[in-house]
Design a protein around this motif. Structure first.
Motif, PDB file in Angstrom:
ATOM      1  N   UNK A 144     -20.538 -32.023  -4.243  1.00 39.42           N
ATOM      2  CA  UNK A 144     -20.185 -30.704  -4.751  1.00 39.42           C
ATOM      3  C   UNK A 144     -21.289 -29.714  -4.370  1.00 39.42           C
ATOM      4  N   UNK A 145     -20.904 -28.683  -3.620  1.00 39.23           N
ATOM      5  CA  UNK A 145     -21.823 -27.623  -3.242  1.00 39.23           C
ATOM      6  C   UNK A 145     -21.746 -26.522  -4.298  1.00 39.23           C
ATOM      7  N   UNK A 146     -22.877 -26.117  -4.833  1.00 37.00           N
ATOM      8  CA  UNK A 146     -22.945 -25.066  -5.848  1.00 37.00           C
ATOM      9  C   UNK A 146     -23.704 -23.881  -5.266  1.00 37.00           C
ATOM     10  N   UNK A 147     -22.974 -22.856  -4.909  1.00 31.71           N
ATOM     11  CA  UNK A 147     -23.559 -21.676  -4.290  1.00 31.71           C
ATOM     12  C   UNK A 147     -23.714 -20.581  -5.327  1.00 31.71           C
ATOM     13  N   UNK A 148     -24.938 -20.090  -5.480  1.00 33.24           N
ATOM     14  CA  UNK A 148     -25.222 -18.993  -6.401  1.00 33.24           C
ATOM     15  C   UNK A 148     -25.460 -17.740  -5.577  1.00 33.24           C
ATOM     16  N   UNK A 149     -24.735 -16.690  -5.917  1.00 34.01           N
ATOM     17  CA  UNK A 149     -24.890 -15.406  -5.233  1.00 34.01           C
ATOM     18  C   UNK A 149     -25.473 -14.391  -6.209  1.00 34.01           C
ATOM     19  N   UNK A 150     -26.292 -13.497  -5.707  1.00 33.37           N
ATOM     20  CA  UNK A 150     -26.890 -12.497  -6.600  1.00 33.37           C
ATOM     21  C   UNK A 150     -25.863 -11.441  -7.014  1.00 33.37           C
ATOM     22  N   UNK A 151     -26.151 -10.786  -8.109  1.00 33.74           N
ATOM     23  CA  UNK A 151     -25.316  -9.666  -8.534  1.00 33.74           C
ATOM     24  C   UNK A 151     -25.304  -8.635  -7.405  1.00 33.74           C
ATOM     25  N   UNK A 152     -24.154  -8.122  -7.126  1.00 36.79           N
ATOM     26  CA  UNK A 152     -24.045  -7.115  -6.073  1.00 36.79           C
ATOM     27  C   UNK A 152     -23.711  -7.686  -4.706  1.00 36.79           C
ATOM     28  N   UNK A 153     -23.587  -9.016  -4.597  1.00 41.62           N
ATOM     29  CA  UNK A 153     -23.186  -9.584  -3.309  1.00 41.62           C
ATOM     30  C   UNK A 153     -21.807  -9.018  -2.972  1.00 41.62           C
ATOM     31  N   UNK A 154     -21.617  -8.549  -1.736  1.00 42.33           N
ATOM     32  CA  UNK A 154     -20.343  -7.908  -1.388  1.00 42.33           C
ATOM     33  C   UNK A 154     -19.136  -8.827  -1.611  1.00 42.33           C
ATOM     34  N   UNK A 155     -18.234  -8.395  -2.461  1.00 41.88           N
ATOM     35  CA  UNK A 155     -17.029  -9.164  -2.789  1.00 41.88           C
ATOM     36  C   UNK A 155     -16.233  -9.517  -1.539  1.00 41.88           C
TER      37      UNK A 155
ATOM     38  N   UNK B 108     -24.358 -10.372   8.846  1.00 42.11           N
ATOM     39  CA  UNK B 108     -23.823  -9.237   8.084  1.00 42.11           C
ATOM     40  C   UNK B 108     -24.943  -8.374   7.497  1.00 42.11           C
ATOM     41  N   UNK B 109     -26.185  -8.664   7.874  1.00 43.30           N
ATOM     42  CA  UNK B 109     -27.357  -7.943   7.362  1.00 43.30           C
ATOM     43  C   UNK B 109     -27.428  -8.002   5.831  1.00 43.30           C
ATOM     44  N   UNK B 110     -27.099  -9.182   5.274  1.00 48.96           N
ATOM     45  CA  UNK B 110     -27.179  -9.415   3.830  1.00 48.96           C
ATOM     46  C   UNK B 110     -28.459 -10.184   3.551  1.00 48.96           C
ATOM     47  N   UNK B 111     -29.259  -9.708   2.624  1.00 45.75           N
ATOM     48  CA  UNK B 111     -30.507 -10.385   2.281  1.00 45.75           C
ATOM     49  C   UNK B 111     -30.233 -11.745   1.641  1.00 45.75           C
ATOM     50  N   UNK B 112     -31.131 -12.674   1.833  1.00 43.50           N
ATOM     51  CA  UNK B 112     -31.021 -13.999   1.226  1.00 43.50           C
ATOM     52  C   UNK B 112     -31.610 -14.021  -0.183  1.00 43.50           C
ATOM     53  N   UNK B 113     -32.218 -12.924  -0.602  1.00 40.41           N
ATOM     54  CA  UNK B 113     -32.814 -12.867  -1.944  1.00 40.41           C
ATOM     55  C   UNK B 113     -31.746 -13.123  -3.001  1.00 40.41           C
ATOM     56  N   UNK B 114     -31.994 -14.106  -3.852  1.00 44.92           N
ATOM     57  CA  UNK B 114     -31.085 -14.414  -4.944  1.00 44.92           C
ATOM     58  C   UNK B 114     -29.980 -15.391  -4.584  1.00 44.92           C
ATOM     59  N   UNK B 115     -29.899 -15.793  -3.327  1.00 45.02           N
ATOM     60  CA  UNK B 115     -28.895 -16.775  -2.922  1.00 45.02           C
ATOM     61  C   UNK B 115     -29.509 -18.162  -3.037  1.00 45.02           C
ATOM     62  N   UNK B 116     -28.779 -19.056  -3.671  1.00 46.92           N
ATOM     63  CA  UNK B 116     -29.263 -20.425  -3.839  1.00 46.92           C
ATOM     64  C   UNK B 116     -28.116 -21.391  -3.569  1.00 46.92           C
ATOM     65  N   UNK B 117     -28.456 -22.537  -3.023  1.00 48.45           N
ATOM     66  CA  UNK B 117     -27.466 -23.581  -2.785  1.00 48.45           C
ATOM     67  C   UNK B 117     -28.019 -24.884  -3.350  1.00 48.45           C
ATOM     68  N   UNK B 118     -27.240 -25.518  -4.189  1.00 48.35           N
ATOM     69  CA  UNK B 118     -27.573 -26.831  -4.723  1.00 48.35           C
ATOM     70  C   UNK B 118     -26.429 -27.768  -4.411  1.00 48.35           C
ATOM     71  N   UNK B 119     -26.740 -29.033  -4.267  1.00 48.98           N
ATOM     72  CA  UNK B 119     -25.719 -30.036  -4.008  1.00 48.98           C
ATOM     73  C   UNK B 119     -25.838 -31.120  -5.069  1.00 48.98           C
ATOM     74  N   UNK B 120     -24.713 -31.443  -5.669  1.00 48.05           N
ATOM     75  CA  UNK B 120     -24.627 -32.560  -6.608  1.00 48.05           C
ATOM     76  C   UNK B 120     -23.708 -33.595  -5.982  1.00 48.05           C
ATOM     77  N   UNK B 121     -23.968 -34.859  -6.290  1.00 46.42           N
ATOM     78  CA  UNK B 121     -23.077 -35.886  -5.758  1.00 46.42           C
ATOM     79  C   UNK B 121     -22.920 -37.022  -6.753  1.00 46.42           C
ATOM     80  N   UNK B 122     -21.781 -37.682  -6.631  1.00 43.84           N
ATOM     81  CA  UNK B 122     -21.466 -38.815  -7.490  1.00 43.84           C
ATOM     82  C   UNK B 122     -21.592 -40.071  -6.646  1.00 43.84           C
ATOM     83  N   UNK B 123     -22.394 -41.008  -7.143  1.00 44.23           N
ATOM     84  CA  UNK B 123     -22.644 -42.255  -6.410  1.00 44.23           C
ATOM     85  C   UNK B 123     -22.216 -43.438  -7.259  1.00 44.23           C
ATOM     86  N   UNK B 124     -21.477 -44.346  -6.672  1.00 45.88           N
ATOM     87  CA  UNK B 124     -21.059 -45.564  -7.347  1.00 45.88           C
ATOM     88  C   UNK B 124     -22.280 -46.468  -7.498  1.00 45.88           C
ATOM     89  N   UNK B 125     -22.667 -46.829  -8.723  1.00 47.14           N
ATOM     90  CA  UNK B 125     -23.871 -47.639  -8.911  1.00 47.14           C
ATOM     91  C   UNK B 125     -23.745 -49.056  -8.347  1.00 47.14           C
TER      92      UNK B 125
END
Length: 131
Positions: A90-101, A64-81
């Motif tokens: 859980x995937x946590x996707x951060x999008x920059x301000x102005x990312x096309x809605x 889509x010709x969208x820059x990757x600047x400001x996009x971040x992906x983090x993953x958290x997980x729960x593990x039985x000890x």
């Protein structure tokens, strides 16, 4: 197509896997008898899920010709000890301000196509044999 990964047993708890021109090393944390010098096999598994999702996110944005600047992906997980099994990822996707809605939902659907995750939903057959 048959593919192979060769595992070599290193010092202590270290393992090195090679295949298709790459080497991936693992170790265990110090509290599990390792040196903590590389990801554990379980960490490598979660890393595989995370990088697969990121791969799909990047491909979507590039298409889509969208820059990757400001996009971040983090993953958290729960593990039985007690069992070490993972009960939630859980995937946590951060999008920059102005990312096309208009692309937000499509991006999430695309990330959900991750091939590694699909292997958990429809697992392969496993076989063990002595050679």
């Amino acid at each position: 197509m048959l593919k192979k990964i060769k595992v070599e047993f290193g010092e202590g708890k270290k393992l090195n896997a090679t295949g298709d021109g790459f080497t991936a090393g693992t170790d265990l944390p110090v509290d599990k008898g390792g040196e903590g010098s590389a990801p554990s096999p379980l960490d490598l598994f979660i890393t595989s899920l995370a990088t697969c999702a990121a791969y799909y996110a990047r491909n979507f944005c590039e298409s889509k010709a969208i820059t990757m600047n400001g996009i971040a992906l983090n993953v958290e997980y729960v593990q039985n000890p007690e069992t070490s099994h993972i009960s939630k990822v859980n995937y946590l996707l951060t999008l920059p301000e102005g990312f096309p809605e208009k692309y937000k939902a499509a991006l999430l659907r695309t990330i959900d196509l991750c091939t590694v995750k699909k292997h958990l939903i429809n697992p392969p057959a496993f076989e063990l044999e002595l050679v």
